[in-house]
Design an enzyme around this catalytic site. Structure first.
Site, PDB file in Angstrom:
ATOM      1  CG  ASP A  67      -2.257   0.474   1.003  1.00 22.67           C
ATOM      2  OD1 ASP A  67      -3.344  -0.144   1.370  1.00 22.67           O
ATOM      3  OD2 ASP A  67      -2.316   1.579   0.358  1.00 22.67           O
ATOM      4  CG  ASP A  98      -4.608   5.832   0.753  1.00 22.73           C
ATOM      5  OD1 ASP A  98      -5.561   5.045   0.954  1.00 22.73           O
ATOM      6  OD2 ASP A  98      -4.683   7.030   1.263  1.00 22.73           O
ATOM      7  CD  GLU A 148      -8.824   4.756  -1.840  1.00 23.20           C
ATOM      8  OE1 GLU A 148      -8.044   5.354  -1.206  1.00 23.20           O
ATOM      9  OE2 GLU A 148     -10.069   4.292  -1.265  1.00 23.20           O
ATOM     10  CG  HIS A 202      -9.063  -1.216   4.107  1.00 20.77           C
ATOM     11  ND1 HIS A 202      -8.937  -1.240   2.548  1.00 20.77           N
ATOM     12  CD2 HIS A 202      -8.830   0.084   4.641  1.00 20.77           C
ATOM     13  CE1 HIS A 202      -8.493  -0.290   2.539  1.00 20.77           C
ATOM     14  NE2 HIS A 202      -8.337   0.495   3.585  1.00 20.77           N
ATOM     15  CG  ASP A 203     -11.531   2.143   3.357  1.00 17.95           C
ATOM     16  OD1 ASP A 203     -10.979   2.677   2.158  1.00 17.95           O
ATOM     17  OD2 ASP A 203     -11.060   2.103   4.617  1.00 17.95           O
TER      18      ASP A 203
END
Ligand code: TEU
Length: 553
Positions: free
Chosen positions: A99, A197, A251, A320-321
């Protein structure tokens, strides 16, 4: 773009390390815990692991607040543990994607500390503005203003997320140079790519103009896909990962298919991206306002990306969100098993790279949150507190149902390995509550059950491996307006001829009948989530949450 590439044919398994497996009993997942469970990941048939952040961090946002990009967060282990994980992953012929969080750093990061002391011109690494009040009306994604006043400095700095996550000023070439140097340091260690991210937020427009106050995330029309976003991404690609055999997935908050095509076309700076359009079908104009969703809307949104994107799709229904998919898009009660398989069938029969988030493969469900202090997620807490401060609500109970449906914590409850007290996640006290349904929903139980969602995922991975039409075929939506059924055809023509499959999914808890084009040609069943699939005479009668994939003759 049918060029055969490993990351187009891969299945990615996403690991949120804090909640995956705790090897030392401190109640927090860690790298040795991941190593101990690699056999499970490999048994799924996953080719790539996306590991959420494991860098040194005060953990305000569970690692998305990084204080040292080149050190491992102490509770997760050491750099030696990380090197061991990489070696173990590569020994299994799997790849490791890390990440990358470079839109912002933790306010504990050395760069931010120096910028506060205005040392060697680090002040220009962040968005510092003088004056008492915020220079614009931008909001944080976690509620409240996007500006934090620093008493000592006497100025305020920008944070699109938590006040401990200060936005880097990417217009400063020194910032970009430091980021590229760090990325190459990790690439030289042998990683296989990056999940990047909120990477389309890095360019903010000159003058930081006010946003539309009607927008829940006020300012997003300015800070998403800003004036230099494409240019910075292209520069970053050129200076770092394009020099290695990597997979990149960015993302991208608030991106539409046209803008996305610039980012991921064959000449674009990223291989693929995560968009959010299908993640907003059940979201009203504010995080706390629920909205009913319907299947025609979800079909239209995801089909639009299947046919209009100039580039390769990522395929995800959760991460995870996001909440747990059987709770969000189907049924986590009587038809949980069929629902988990239905949604898996959708994920594995669309065009793109499928991402499986830890726990999705055993049909984990949302948690029954009943008070604010049970929660850890800055977004859930921030949004509820913002509503309380604004006098919109008086008590958590008023928004309990929407928090239960939407909180990011639903995805962060510990992975459920077995029916023991803490689901086999830890011998200590887990950092976040374990879902009470772990006594039935866990990997051990799924391994003992040949009809489990877990076994079905393994079947789907094999089916995708054996059928290029599912990877590279064209997509055609059928019966678009049907309220309960999602049906589509995949077609791939090669020198050897044309392969066609028909996928039919019943998103309802009742038997649903439909006639549709091509059903009269339905032949062999490639995969299905019920036994005894009847042949069709052009009319399909699907049972509750039934999924069928037919070869077309
Ligand atoms: O998320 C970006 C982001 O906007 C999401 O948190 C979004 O708000 C949510 O998915 C919809 O409700 C990334 C990370 O995935 C997230 O975990 C971090 O908290 C955030 O960036 C800040 O780094």
């Amino acid at each position: 773009d049918r060029e055969r590439t490993w990351w187009k044919e891969a299945v990615v398994y996403q690991i949120y390390p804090k909640s995956f497996n705790d090897s030392d009993g401190d109640g927090v997942g860690d790298l040795q815990g991941v190593i101990d469970r690699l056999d499970h990941v490999e048994s799924l048939g996953a080719d790539v692991i996306w590991l959420n952040p494991v860098y040194e961090s005060p953990q305000a946002d569970n690692g998305y607040d990084i204080s040292d990009y080149r050190a491992i967060h102490e509770a997760y282990g050491t750099m030696d543990d990380w090197e061991e994980l990489l070696a173990e992953v590569h020994d299994r012929d799997m790849r490791l994607v890390m990440d990358l969080v470079v839109n912002h750093t933790s306010t504990d990061h050395e760069w931010f500390r120096k910028s506060r002391e205005d040392e060697d011109d680090y002040r220009g690494y962040y968005y510092w503005r003088d004056g008492e009040g915020p220079p614009n009306n931008w909001k944080s994604g976690f509620g409240g203003s996007a500006w934090e006043h620093d008493e000592e400095v006497g100025e305020q700095y920008l944070h699109l997320f938590d006040r401990t996550q200060a936005d880097l000023d990417w217009d400063n070439a020194e910032v970009r140079e430091d980021v590229y140097e760090m990325m190459n340091w990790w690439l030289e260690k042998g990683i296989d790519g990056f999940r990047m991210d909120v990477i389309n937020l890095v360019s903010k427009p000159e003058g930081l103009p006010d946003g539309d106050p009607e927008q829940d995330w006020t300012g997003i029309e300015h800070f998403a896909n800003g004036p230099n976003a494409q240019a910075y991404l292209e520069e970053m690609a050129e200076r770092t990962y394009e020099n290695y055999d990597t997979m990149t997935v960015g993302e991208c908050v608030d991106v539409d298919v046209e803008t996305a095509s610039d980012y991921v076309s064959a000449e674009g700076p990223m291989d693929m991206l995560f968009h959010f359009e299908h993640m907003f079908v059940d979201v009203g104009d504010r995080w706390l306002s629920p909205a009913e969703w319907d299947l025609p809307d979800l079909k239209a949104v995801m089909s639009h990306w299947q046919t209009e994107l100039d580039g390769w799709n990522s395929l995800y229904l959760t991460n995870h969100d996001q909440p747990r998919i059987v709770s969000r898009f189907a049924d986590d009660g009587e038809y949980r098993r069929q629902s988990g398989k239905l949604l898996a069938t959708l994920l594995f029969t669309l065009s793109g790279t499928p991402y499986v988030y830890q726990g999705q493969e055993i049909g984990m469900t949302n948690y029954p949150w009943s008070s604010l202090d049970e929660l850890d997620d800055l977004q859930s807490i921030g949004k509820v507190e913002e509503a309380m401060e604004a006098g919109e609500i008086d008590a958590f109970e008023e928004v309990q149902d929407i928090v239960r449906a939407r909180s990011r914590d639903n995805a962060r409850t510990p992975m459920q390995w077995d029916e023991s007290e803490h689901a086999g996640f830890t011998d200590g006290e887990p950092w976040l509550a374990v879902n009470p349904d772990h006594d039935e929903i866990n990997v051990a139980a799924a391994e003992r059950d040949e009809d489990s969602i877990l076994q079905y995922y393994r079947t789907l991975v094999d089916v995708r491996d054996e059928n290029d039409v599912l990877v590279y075929g064209d997509y055609q939506l059928l019966i678009p307006d049907h309220e309960e059924l999602w049906a589509y055809r995949r077609t791939l023509t090669t020198d050897e001829g044309t392969d066609e499959v028909l996928v039919v999914l019943n998103f309802d808890d009742t038997e649903t009948v439909a006639t549709l084009d091509h059903a009269e040609r339905a032949g062999e069943v490639v995969v299905a989530n019920y036994d005894e699939v009847p042949t069709t005479d052009g009319v399909l009668t699907l049972r509750p949450y039934e999924a069928r994939v037919y070869e077309l003759e």
